[in-house]
Design a protein around this motif. Structure first.
Motif, mmCIF file in Angstrom:
data_model
loop_
_atom_site.group_PDB
_atom_site.id
_atom_site.type_symbol
_atom_site.label_atom_id
_atom_site.label_comp_id
_atom_site.label_asym_id
_atom_site.label_seq_id
_atom_site.Cartn_x
_atom_site.Cartn_y
_atom_site.Cartn_z
ATOM 1 N N ASP A 109 0.803 -1.226 0.000
ATOM 2 C CA ASP A 109 0.000 0.000 0.000
ATOM 3 C C ASP A 109 0.835 1.275 0.000
ATOM 4 O O ASP A 109 0.314 2.353 0.316
ATOM 5 N N SER A 120 0.734 8.350 -0.378
ATOM 6 C CA SER A 120 -0.001 7.294 0.329
ATOM 7 C C SER A 120 -0.057 7.595 1.814
ATOM 8 O O SER A 120 0.571 8.533 2.313
ATOM 9 N N ARG A 157 2.991 4.254 -1.974
ATOM 10 C CA ARG A 157 3.063 4.941 -3.259
ATOM 11 C C ARG A 157 4.169 5.994 -3.144
ATOM 12 O O ARG A 157 3.924 7.185 -3.120
#
Length: 204
Positions: A122, A145, A124
């Motif tokens: 998860d 993120s 970025r």
């Protein structure tokens, strides 16, 4: 508008700053509308000709009063005062980025090298280098993120260009601080945060 999104105030500020880092370090000539440098918002006329935030015609003039308003804790009754400290922080942040943009030779050329991407678990996180081999590089770390390094730990960029040459040091531009030789390429990062690094003279 981010304010209408229901996001926490801290996240609104982070995302605006992240967007400006991407804009001011991009290839080409950055363009922004007047007022965006302090996160001004658009006003609208409703059907009765009164200014509100529900519908109608957009009003163009920049409301500089939102930048200079006295601070207030009343978010509903005095939103301009409530958001004024945040707007002033964003304004100072953008001024710093503009100074970098207008003085860093690496941002005047098209050379861009994406030196690190991390889309696992998860995350970025993207890191890119602006500039050729002759000028002081500008390194941008952008975290798109909710990921943040755990307290007391660093986020490591294994492809970092290395230590600064003799007589130079790495600095983080937006926080106006030196980066110690032991922290080059690995520092803590927060969610939705951007960091901008370049060289400076050691005597500077």
């Amino acid at each position: 508008m981010l304010v209408k999104s229901g996001m926490p105030d801290e996240l609104i500020e982070k995302r605006i700053k992240l967007a400006f880092v991407c804009l001011m370090t991009a290839v080409g000539i950055p363009m922004l509308l007047a007022g965006e440098e302090f996160a001004d918002e658009h006003d609208f006329f409703n059907a009765n000709g009164n200014v509100d935030q529900r519908a109608g015609k957009q009003v163009d003039p920049v409301n500089f009063g939102r930048l200079t308003a006295d601070p207030s804790s009343d978010k509903q009754g005095n939103p301009d005062g409530y958001y004024a400290p945040m707007r002033r922080r964003i304004h100072a942040y953008v001024k710093t980025l503009i100074q970098l943009r207008t003085t860093a030779p690496s941002l005047a050329v098209n050379d861009t090298d994406f030196i690190w991407t991390d889309f696992g678990a998860d995350k970025r996180v993207i890191v890119w280098r602006r500039g050729g081999i002759l000028a002081a590089p500008v390194i941008v770390l952008a975290n798109f993120s909710d990921f943040a390094s755990a307290p007391g730990t660093d986020y490591v960029i294994p492809t970092w260009p290395g230590l600064a040459p003799a007589g130079k040091k790495w600095i983080e531009v937006t926080q106006k601080r030196d980066v110690g030789s032991g922290s080059v390429g690995h520092e803590p990062i927060l969610s939705w945060e951007a960091k901008v690094y370049t060289w400076a003279d050691i005597a500077g």
